[in-house]
Motif scaffolding. Structure first.
Motif, PDB file in Angstrom:
ATOM      1  N   ARG A 181      -2.641  14.584 -10.382  1.00 12.53           N
ATOM      2  CA  ARG A 181      -3.339  15.167 -11.529  1.00 12.53           C
ATOM      3  C   ARG A 181      -4.523  14.307 -11.946  1.00 12.53           C
ATOM      4  O   ARG A 181      -5.614  14.823 -12.229  1.00 12.53           O
ATOM      5  CB  ARG A 181      -2.367  15.322 -12.707  1.00 12.53           C
ATOM      6  CG  ARG A 181      -2.983  15.997 -13.926  1.00 12.53           C
ATOM      7  CD  ARG A 181      -2.137  15.787 -15.163  1.00 12.53           C
ATOM      8  NE  ARG A 181      -2.107  14.394 -15.566  1.00 12.53           N
ATOM      9  CZ  ARG A 181      -3.117  13.794 -16.211  1.00 12.53           C
ATOM     10  NH1 ARG A 181      -4.240  14.449 -16.482  1.00 12.53           N
ATOM     11  NH2 ARG A 181      -2.997  12.527 -16.573  1.00 12.53           N
ATOM     12  N   ILE A 182      -4.317  12.978 -11.987  1.00  9.17           N
ATOM     13  CA  ILE A 182      -5.393  12.064 -12.384  1.00  9.17           C
ATOM     14  C   ILE A 182      -6.553  12.133 -11.404  1.00  9.17           C
ATOM     15  O   ILE A 182      -7.727  12.174 -11.800  1.00  9.17           O
ATOM     16  CB  ILE A 182      -4.842  10.627 -12.484  1.00  9.17           C
ATOM     17  CG1 ILE A 182      -3.856  10.519 -13.656  1.00  9.17           C
ATOM     18  CG2 ILE A 182      -5.978   9.616 -12.653  1.00  9.17           C
ATOM     19  CD1 ILE A 182      -3.103   9.203 -13.699  1.00  9.17           C
ATOM     20  N   ILE A 183      -6.248  12.163 -10.108  1.00  7.16           N
ATOM     21  CA  ILE A 183      -7.296  12.218  -9.093  1.00  7.16           C
ATOM     22  C   ILE A 183      -8.074  13.532  -9.193  1.00  7.16           C
ATOM     23  O   ILE A 183      -9.310  13.546  -9.134  1.00  7.16           O
ATOM     24  CB  ILE A 183      -6.693  12.057  -7.688  1.00  7.16           C
ATOM     25  CG1 ILE A 183      -6.067  10.666  -7.520  1.00  7.16           C
ATOM     26  CG2 ILE A 183      -7.754  12.303  -6.616  1.00  7.16           C
ATOM     27  CD1 ILE A 183      -7.041   9.529  -7.584  1.00  7.16           C
ATOM     28  N   THR A 235       0.847  -1.195   0.000  1.00  2.58           N
ATOM     29  CA  THR A 235       0.000   0.000   0.000  1.00  2.58           C
ATOM     30  C   THR A 235       0.881   1.243   0.000  1.00  2.58           C
ATOM     31  O   THR A 235       2.026   1.231   0.463  1.00  2.58           O
ATOM     32  CB  THR A 235      -0.929   0.018   1.227  1.00  2.58           C
ATOM     33  OG1 THR A 235      -0.129  -0.085   2.419  1.00  2.58           O
ATOM     34  CG2 THR A 235      -1.895  -1.146   1.180  1.00  2.58           C
ATOM     35  N   ALA A 236       0.336   2.318  -0.516  1.00  4.44           N
ATOM     36  CA  ALA A 236       1.093   3.556  -0.659  1.00  4.44           C
ATOM     37  C   ALA A 236       1.000   4.403   0.602  1.00  4.44           C
ATOM     38  O   ALA A 236      -0.010   4.393   1.309  1.00  4.44           O
ATOM     39  CB  ALA A 236       0.580   4.353  -1.863  1.00  4.44           C
ATOM     40  N   GLY A 237       2.053   5.145   0.853  1.00 10.65           N
ATOM     41  CA  GLY A 237       2.066   6.140   1.905  1.00 10.65           C
ATOM     42  C   GLY A 237       2.031   7.535   1.293  1.00 10.65           C
ATOM     43  O   GLY A 237       1.936   7.700   0.070  1.00 10.65           O
ATOM     44  N   LEU A 238       2.135   8.547   2.124  1.00  7.71           N
ATOM     45  CA  LEU A 238       2.063   9.929   1.645  1.00  7.71           C
ATOM     46  C   LEU A 238       3.188  10.246   0.665  1.00  7.71           C
ATOM     47  O   LEU A 238       3.015  11.051  -0.251  1.00  7.71           O
ATOM     48  CB  LEU A 238       2.119  10.894   2.828  1.00  7.71           C
ATOM     49  CG  LEU A 238       0.905  10.877   3.769  1.00  7.71           C
ATOM     50  CD1 LEU A 238       1.138  11.830   4.939  1.00  7.71           C
ATOM     51  CD2 LEU A 238      -0.360  11.269   3.008  1.00  7.71           C
ATOM     52  N   LEU A 239       4.347   9.611   0.841  1.00  5.61           N
ATOM     53  CA  LEU A 239       5.480   9.892  -0.026  1.00  5.61           C
ATOM     54  C   LEU A 239       5.379   9.195  -1.379  1.00  5.61           C
ATOM     55  O   LEU A 239       6.216   9.427  -2.247  1.00  5.61           O
ATOM     56  CB  LEU A 239       6.785   9.484   0.669  1.00  5.61           C
ATOM     57  CG  LEU A 239       7.116  10.230   1.957  1.00  5.61           C
ATOM     58  CD1 LEU A 239       8.421   9.695   2.555  1.00  5.61           C
ATOM     59  CD2 LEU A 239       7.217  11.736   1.720  1.00  5.61           C
ATOM     60  N   ASN A 240       4.385   8.335  -1.555  1.00  6.79           N
ATOM     61  CA  ASN A 240       4.234   7.573  -2.796  1.00  6.79           C
ATOM     62  C   ASN A 240       3.260   8.223  -3.775  1.00  6.79           C
ATOM     63  O   ASN A 240       2.943   7.632  -4.805  1.00  6.79           O
ATOM     64  CB  ASN A 240       3.768   6.150  -2.498  1.00  6.79           C
ATOM     65  CG  ASN A 240       4.718   5.384  -1.610  1.00  6.79           C
ATOM     66  OD1 ASN A 240       4.346   4.917  -0.542  1.00  6.79           O
ATOM     67  ND2 ASN A 240       5.973   5.258  -2.031  1.00  6.79           N
ATOM     68  N   TRP A 241       2.795   9.430  -3.459  1.00  7.14           N
ATOM     69  CA  TRP A 241       1.872  10.121  -4.355  1.00  7.14           C
ATOM     70  C   TRP A 241       2.684  10.933  -5.358  1.00  7.14           C
ATOM     71  O   TRP A 241       3.282  11.946  -5.025  1.00  7.14           O
ATOM     72  CB  TRP A 241       0.936  11.031  -3.567  1.00  7.14           C
ATOM     73  CG  TRP A 241      -0.202  10.287  -2.944  1.00  7.14           C
ATOM     74  CD1 TRP A 241      -0.190   9.598  -1.785  1.00  7.14           C
ATOM     75  CD2 TRP A 241      -1.515  10.160  -3.489  1.00  7.14           C
ATOM     76  NE1 TRP A 241      -1.416   9.032  -1.544  1.00  7.14           N
ATOM     77  CE2 TRP A 241      -2.259   9.358  -2.579  1.00  7.14           C
ATOM     78  CE3 TRP A 241      -2.145  10.632  -4.638  1.00  7.14           C
ATOM     79  CZ2 TRP A 241      -3.593   9.029  -2.793  1.00  7.14           C
ATOM     80  CZ3 TRP A 241      -3.464  10.304  -4.852  1.00  7.14           C
ATOM     81  CH2 TRP A 241      -4.175   9.509  -3.941  1.00  7.14           C
ATOM     82  N   SER A 242       2.682  10.480  -6.616  1.00  6.81           N
ATOM     83  CA  SER A 242       3.380  11.207  -7.667  1.00  6.81           C
ATOM     84  C   SER A 242       2.534  12.390  -8.125  1.00  6.81           C
ATOM     85  O   SER A 242       1.325  12.462  -7.876  1.00  6.81           O
ATOM     86  CB  SER A 242       3.657  10.285  -8.853  1.00  6.81           C
ATOM     87  OG  SER A 242       2.434   9.833  -9.415  1.00  6.81           O
TER      88      SER A 242
END
Length: 238
Positions: free
Chosen positions: A120-122, A108-115
């Motif tokens: 932009r997609i979200i 699962t992703a953490g806060l640092l994994n948001w590119s």
């Protein structure tokens, strides 16, 4: 926890469901001379999944000498309701319980994994009124290149939410590089490393069996609420 040294091992034989057909043989999907690229995505209604599936469909003519399968954490019924009878031009494996995700150690992703691309997609999806389960864990992508009988030739665990091939051209380039590396290893003086047989490789499992659940029962989700505006899935076949 990610399994170590996946390359050179194999995925056990199992059966999987698509939105239209239950009980497909994974080893049949892997058969043939062309490698299979498997892209692990979030649920089918997730904006990142919709974006990347859209890209793969639009660039499908660039997919040469490679086969593609995407894996989503959604039930076949949910995806079928979203597609409304339309067919995707590549295999879509539905793994709502996340058996393959757990087996292969998808994280699962953490806060640092948001590119920036994921953000932009979200934002774009939100501006079009698309809904998805924001409370569910955000999954990092996984890219595999698979040979016959589930042999794992290459793995890449995404370092951020969009760290995966961006289109079919990128998928082909990746598989070409894997083929070159494989050929180089086979041509070396040392004996090439052969894929180790996975557990139960001589029998066909269901996804629940692969997770140790012998009940065979898969939960189903209710249909996702309709978007207020046409989304990427609605434009796939334009």
């Amino acid at each position: 926890m990610r399994p170590d040294h996946l390359a050179g091992t194999s995925i056990p034989r199992f059966t999987y469901d698509t939105p239209t057909t239950p009980g497909n043989d994974f080893y049949d999907l892997c058969a043939g001379p062309e490698p299979l690229a498997m892209i692990f995505l979030p649920s089918f209604d997730h904006p990142i999944t919709r974006e990347y599936i859209s890209r793969y469909i639009k660039t499908l003519p660039d997919l040469k000498g490679v086969r593609l399968a995407c894996v989503v954490r959604s039930s076949p019924r949910q995806v079928a309701q979203t597609l409304e009878g339309r067919q995707l031009p590549f295999t879509l494996i539905c793994d709502r319980p996340g058996v393959l995700y757990n087996f292969l150690g998808v994280e699962t992703a953490g806060l640092l994994n948001w590119s920036f691309e994921a953000q932009r997609i979200i934002r774009s999806a939100q501006s079009r009124g698309l809904r998805y389960d924001r409370k569910a864990p955000q999954l990092l992508p996984l890219t595999l290149v698979i040979g016959r009988e589930g042999a794992i030739l290459f793995t890449h665990y995404g370092r951020n939410l969009t760290d995966m091939p961006g289109d079919c051209g990128a998928i082909c380039s990746l598989c070409d590089e894997v083929a070159e590396l494989t050929a180089a290893r086979q041509g070396a003086p040392a004996a090439p490393r052969r894929a180790k047989a996975g557990p139960h490789s001589d029998e066909t499992l269901t996804l629940p069996d692969l997770a140790g659940d012998l009940t065979g029962e898969l939960p189903h989700l209710a249909a996702a609420p309709p978007a207020q505006e046409e989304d990427a899935i609605g434009k796939l076949f334009d």
